[in-house]
Structures are given as C-alpha cells and as structure tokens.
Design an enzyme around this catalytic site. Sequence first.
Site, PDB file in Angstrom:
ATOM      1  N   ARG A  67      -1.887   3.668   6.085  1.00 23.17           N
ATOM      2  CA  ARG A  67      -1.130   3.825   4.835  1.00 23.17           C
ATOM      3  C   ARG A  67       0.250   4.411   5.111  1.00 23.17           C
ATOM      4  O   ARG A  67       1.133   4.339   4.258  1.00 23.17           O
ATOM      5  CB  ARG A  67      -1.856   4.774   3.858  1.00 23.17           C
ATOM      6  CG  ARG A  67      -3.261   4.389   3.407  1.00 23.17           C
ATOM      7  CD  ARG A  67      -3.357   2.981   2.898  1.00 23.17           C
ATOM      8  NE  ARG A  67      -3.791   2.081   3.951  1.00 23.17           N
ATOM      9  CZ  ARG A  67      -3.631   0.765   3.931  1.00 23.17           C
ATOM     10  NH1 ARG A  67      -3.018   0.196   2.927  1.00 23.17           N
ATOM     11  NH2 ARG A  67      -4.056   0.016   4.932  1.00 23.17           N
ATOM     12  N   ASP A 106      -9.088 -14.404  -1.367  1.00 21.26           N
ATOM     13  CA  ASP A 106      -8.357 -13.196  -0.990  1.00 21.26           C
ATOM     14  C   ASP A 106      -9.336 -12.057  -0.719  1.00 21.26           C
ATOM     15  O   ASP A 106     -10.412 -11.991  -1.317  1.00 21.26           O
ATOM     16  CB  ASP A 106      -7.408 -12.820  -2.133  1.00 21.26           C
ATOM     17  CG  ASP A 106      -6.487 -11.668  -1.776  1.00 21.26           C
ATOM     18  OD1 ASP A 106      -6.235 -11.459  -0.572  1.00 21.26           O
ATOM     19  OD2 ASP A 106      -6.005 -10.982  -2.697  1.00 21.26           O
ATOM     20  N   GLU A 107      -8.972 -11.145   0.186  1.00 21.58           N
ATOM     21  CA  GLU A 107      -9.786  -9.954   0.502  1.00 21.58           C
ATOM     22  C   GLU A 107     -11.234 -10.361   0.815  1.00 21.58           C
ATOM     23  O   GLU A 107     -12.190  -9.758   0.298  1.00 21.58           O
ATOM     24  CB  GLU A 107      -9.751  -8.950  -0.664  1.00 21.58           C
ATOM     25  CG  GLU A 107      -8.360  -8.439  -1.011  1.00 21.58           C
ATOM     26  CD  GLU A 107      -7.816  -7.426  -0.030  1.00 21.58           C
ATOM     27  OE1 GLU A 107      -8.423  -7.264   1.051  1.00 21.58           O
ATOM     28  OE2 GLU A 107      -6.775  -6.818  -0.322  1.00 21.58           O
ATOM     29  N   GLN A 109     -10.895  -3.564   7.555  1.00 17.20           N
ATOM     30  CA  GLN A 109     -10.716  -2.874   6.280  1.00 17.20           C
ATOM     31  C   GLN A 109     -11.897  -3.104   5.335  1.00 17.20           C
ATOM     32  O   GLN A 109     -11.760  -2.977   4.120  1.00 17.20           O
ATOM     33  CB  GLN A 109      -9.405  -3.313   5.615  1.00 17.20           C
ATOM     34  CG  GLN A 109      -8.172  -2.931   6.425  1.00 17.20           C
ATOM     35  CD  GLN A 109      -6.874  -3.176   5.685  1.00 17.20           C
ATOM     36  OE1 GLN A 109      -6.562  -2.498   4.708  1.00 17.20           O
ATOM     37  NE2 GLN A 109      -6.101  -4.149   6.146  1.00 17.20           N
ATOM     38  N   LYS A 162      -0.177 -10.247   3.869  1.00 23.89           N
ATOM     39  CA  LYS A 162      -1.308 -11.090   3.460  1.00 23.89           C
ATOM     40  C   LYS A 162      -0.996 -11.850   2.182  1.00 23.89           C
ATOM     41  O   LYS A 162      -1.234 -13.064   2.097  1.00 23.89           O
ATOM     42  CB  LYS A 162      -2.550 -10.213   3.270  1.00 23.89           C
ATOM     43  CG  LYS A 162      -3.722 -10.926   2.598  1.00 23.89           C
ATOM     44  CD  LYS A 162      -4.884  -9.991   2.399  1.00 23.89           C
ATOM     45  CE  LYS A 162      -4.577  -8.895   1.417  1.00 23.89           C
ATOM     46  NZ  LYS A 162      -4.381  -9.375   0.022  1.00 23.89           N
ATOM     47  N   THR A 163      -0.498 -11.146   1.178  1.00 28.11           N
ATOM     48  CA  THR A 163      -0.215 -11.800  -0.112  1.00 28.11           C
ATOM     49  C   THR A 163       0.848 -12.884   0.054  1.00 28.11           C
ATOM     50  O   THR A 163       0.750 -13.960  -0.543  1.00 28.11           O
ATOM     51  CB  THR A 163       0.246 -10.751  -1.144  1.00 28.11           C
ATOM     52  OG1 THR A 163      -0.779  -9.769  -1.302  1.00 28.11           O
ATOM     53  CG2 THR A 163       0.532 -11.393  -2.483  1.00 28.11           C
TER      54      THR A 163
END
Length: 668
Positions: A620, A239-240, A269, A47-48
């Site tokens: 994770r 973002d997010e 998420q 994503k980043t």
Amino acid sequence: MDYELDPRPPAGIPPIDFRAQLNDEQFAAVTAQPGPLLVLAGAGSGKTRTLTYRVAYLLSQGVKPGEILLLTFTNKAAKEMLHRVHDLTGVEPGRFWGGTFHSIGNRALRMFGDAIGLPKNFTILDADESETLLKQSVEATDKTFFKEKTNPRPGPLFSVLSLARNTQLPLHDTVERHFPQYGEISDRFPGFAAAYEKKKREDKVVDYDDLLELWLRLLSDTPDVAQYFSHRFRHVLVDEYQDTNTIQAQIVDRLAAHHRVMAVGDDAQCIYSWRGADFENIMSFPDRHAGTVIHRIETNYRSTPEILAFANGVLNAQPKGRHFDKELRAARKHGQKPAVIQAMDDKEQAGFVLKRIHALVNEEGVSPNEIAILYRSHYVALEMQLALTRAGIPYTITSGVKFFERQHVRDLIAVLNFVYNPANTSAWNRIAVLLPKVGEKGAQKIYAAALDHAKLMQQNFIDALATDDVASKVPKDAKADWPSFCASLRQVYDAMNDQKPADAVEIAIDGWYGDYMKGEYADYVDRIEELKGLIGFAAQFTQMSEFLAQIMLLNGETSERRIENDQESIKLTTIHQAKGLEYDAVFLIGAAEGQFPGYRTIESGDFEEERRLFYVAVTRAKNELYITYPRVASRPGPGGMMLQPSRFLMELPSDLYDELRIKRSFGW
C-alpha cells in the site's frame, strides 16, 4: 472468432494507439489471441487499465458489445471500467452486460428462471427479510432454539449457512473451521437450512446467495440455457479472480465453455477466505482450462524500488509450488528502505508513529490524507487511537467505527459502569435489554423493583437483583438467563472491590456477556479478541474509577472532534479494508508474533493467507514504509509477556530494511 492484430478499427470506433498507451506487459495481455487467459496483475501494476483496454481492443476487432460479459465484485468497479471504455471508444456502457456476479445472476434468472421452477415474478429478500424468514423457519422446526443464549441468533445463523453455501462445504466443516463456538450444535443446522429453503420456495422468494446458487443450477441443469449464454457471451472477462468463491468459479467455467475467458487477478492478494474466497480457484485455473496462456503484469507504478524489493522478499518466502512466480519491478526512482522499529510497548509504538507523522506533515509537507496506519486486528490499534485523540490529531477509521464506539465494547463498558455505579440507569438499560424479551420499559420495571428491595432490606443493589422479589418482574423468556446474569454481575462486583481493574474486565468478558456474544455475533472469536485488548488497557490503572473515567473522557473528546468532509485526517484501517488503496506513507503496527500472525493462526499452523495479507499491507506504501512492533505485550499470551518480531519479518533478508532504534525521547 479468431483474429489477428488489425490497426483499422471498425466503423464508429475511433482509432486507439494501444502500443503507445500500454507498457509491454499490458499490451501483450490486451492484444492476446482469444482463448483461456490468466493475467497475473501484481500490486500497483495497472490491472484496471489492462481490463479496460482489453474491452476496447475487442471492440476494435469487431466484437459486438453484447458479446462481452464483464464480471466484477462491485457495481462501482464495473461502472468505472465501462465508463472508461466509453471514453475510449464511444460505446455506451448500457450496451454491455457488466456488473457483479449477483447482478448478472439476477438478470439471467429473470430470463430463464422458470426452466428450474423459479417463477419470473420472484422477489429478492434483503438481509433483514432473509433473517426474519430464517427465524420463522427455525422456530417452526424448534420453538426453543433461539431462547438459548449461546445458540446463534438469526443473523449469525444466516452467516453460517451463507458461508457453507458459497464454499459448498458441509455445514459441520464450515462450523468447525470458521464458527467453533457452535460446534456442539452444528448437527442441527442442516435441518434448519432445509426448512429455510422450503419456506423460500413456498413464498416465491430468493435471497442474495440464491442469485449465485440458482444461476449455477441454471447453467448446470439446463443445457439449452447454458448454450445460449455460451453463444451470447463470446468473451468473458473476470476482475479480481482471486476473490471468487467456489460457486463463482464454477459459473465462470460454465459460461466460458468456449474458453474465451480472461481471468485477471493476483494470487498473492487472496486474503478473503473468511468470506468464502477460494485460493485454489486461481491456482487451478490452468488445469481447468486447457491451453491457458499466463500473462504477468509486474511493472509497478505505485512504490519505490526499495519498497518493492521488500515486497518481493515477502513473495519469495512463500512455499515453492504453492503460488505463481512473480517479481514486482519499479517504474519509479529510488527512495529510502522500509524501516523496522522495535518499541518497548504499545505506548512507545504509538509515540514513535505520532512523532514521525508530525515530521511528515509539518516538515515534509505530506498531507494527512496520504498517511495510513494499518493493523491486523482492531484491538491492536487501541493505544494508537488513544494517542491520536490525546494529541488532538484528526483521524478517520476507514474500516469501521472507533474502538470504544463498537457495539460489543460499549456493552462491556456498560456492564462495568453499572456494577461500579448501580445508580447509572443508562448503563443498566443498555445491558438489561440484551436479555430476551426485555425492552426499555421492562428494564425500568426490573430496576425499580431492585431499588425498592435494596432500600427496604438495606441491601447492596447488585445482591438485590438476585432476590425472588426482583426475579418475579423478569419476563418469562429471560428467566433462564437471569441467574447467570446476576451471578456474573456479582463476580464483577467482587473483582472491583478485591482485585485490579484488569481482573474485573477479564471476569466481565468471561461471564454472562461472553456467553451472550456467542449467540449474537457470528464473528464472536474476533470480537472476544478485541475485548481482551481492554484487559491490557485496564492494566495501566490501579483504580476502576480512573479506568472508567479515562474511557469516558476519551469518548467525549472523540465525539466532539467531528471531522468535516474537507478536513484532512490520518487514516486508520485494517489491512483487509486497505486492499486496493495506496498512501504516501504507511505505518504497519503490531508486527509481532501473536499479533500478526495472531495466536490462532500460530496454533493452526496455516500461515499462507496471513503472509499474503502482510504482502498486501506493505504494497500500500508509495514512498515510505514503517513496520513497528512492541517488545512487551499489553496482556499475557501463550508465550508470556515478551513478544518476538513477526515471522514475516524474520524470514526476510536483513538488507531489505533498516532497523531504527527509538530513544526514550522518541527520537531516532
């Protein structure tokens, strides 16, 4: 400003081979035509990287840095992205508007706040200052409000008002949904909120929430200012996005009236509704922005295909039509299936985890730093912390302090220590100062009076506390609490003499201290749940002396075993705190009905955020995933002592995981 893909960068921007440095999904999102774009970036999908390259791509197409607004949830995230952009393009981070919603709101209000009556020299209150001003405002309206111990203190009251403001829900609804302990007095809160707002305006100050509320008002009520920002920021990147609250989503909508907005996030998420995040923001984005093009980034670089198959199974269990369809695809080679392990109880669960950690570290060469133990609630990890401490295995709790170091746990232990041994003045001082207007000297004065009376009358010290002689030494503000304080200590004393340690712990929780917690902690319900975890721990002992001694010994061992900065350690953390992190091996403990999901979720029937939390937990893991649950509860719940596997496990096809059986020697 429409554009086509142009391989020639403008002057000063070095050429970037976007096609070579991005996968197909990332490339499509990065080079998408301007317009409303919703990028659904699955866990571990880069994503980043996608956001960073989008900024670089816009620059390569001639967009000026000052025309790009990057909104993030932490300043660290914004700095990281803009520094990466600098490495790619040479454009200095300072030439962009990039940062948190609050920091950008502050800049906007400094420029145009006077348009809504906010002086340009306004100051921003920190958390302590906000609570102090709220306290003054409430006391100007009702002098006695904070004297009632079950009423919220200024901090918890501020939390209630803050959540209502950020979600734009009525205060009554906010209390009913998130702070049920204040249900009977919620009708008084709107008046307090109004007095607080009036006081802030008089003092020319704003609090943290005002930076959002007033920025939105600026964009809503002043068309000229709204037009300025819409014209200035030709491209808005968020973002997010799944973590936005109601106000933040409305700010984005108004800033992006030109529809050149890219929202990046993952509906699967969205796990922070308790902090105000609204799942509907990302789900309704296409409805609010006509012509939205959805890009899915589903190639996962983190986990093995087997772990991703398990994660996709969790996604597939979501109700149809209440999520965006997506399927994580692995970029890595095959590994072992996730393992599900049923333990007899918390002790056996901890024993399995310790044995497997030993093999990972000593036989397979996995760094302890790359091993995480995740859990839904702090109390679930109590036995795990004890087992690690006894085994001498260094561990770090990344989601806060260790269980026995948490303030409310230390308070309750102090109650038990004092009742068991009234000569313990340290325990007395800790609990006495919780009374209104009782400081350390006041606590000592009360103690001395009780000691004199007990000696003179040859009376039990606990009984002496309730006498008129001692009560006369209690400050006026604490007199209303004093009878229930003394009665509660007496009840705990009786339980220690006539019943088991677990009963004494339960009585201590249900007594005066439990009432005190209602006013002291906004998250009272969660903290009470943690304290009830002590009941199960105490059930292992037949004598109160053994129970208290074990706690003190464990605390001492933990305190002595300080972890140096360079020392490797196992990571213990709640799932919420683990979001965004990754580990070679993950142990998800307490995956049982009543623990994950918890009984409150089961009673409410609203499982979707809990399922998303389960998804976050399993994604994770990079190489190995172990999901464990106890068969026997440490304390009785609504379903009795026997636990069933979590519904989030039961709803998955059984071929997605291996079931491992624990031998009584913990072999498997």
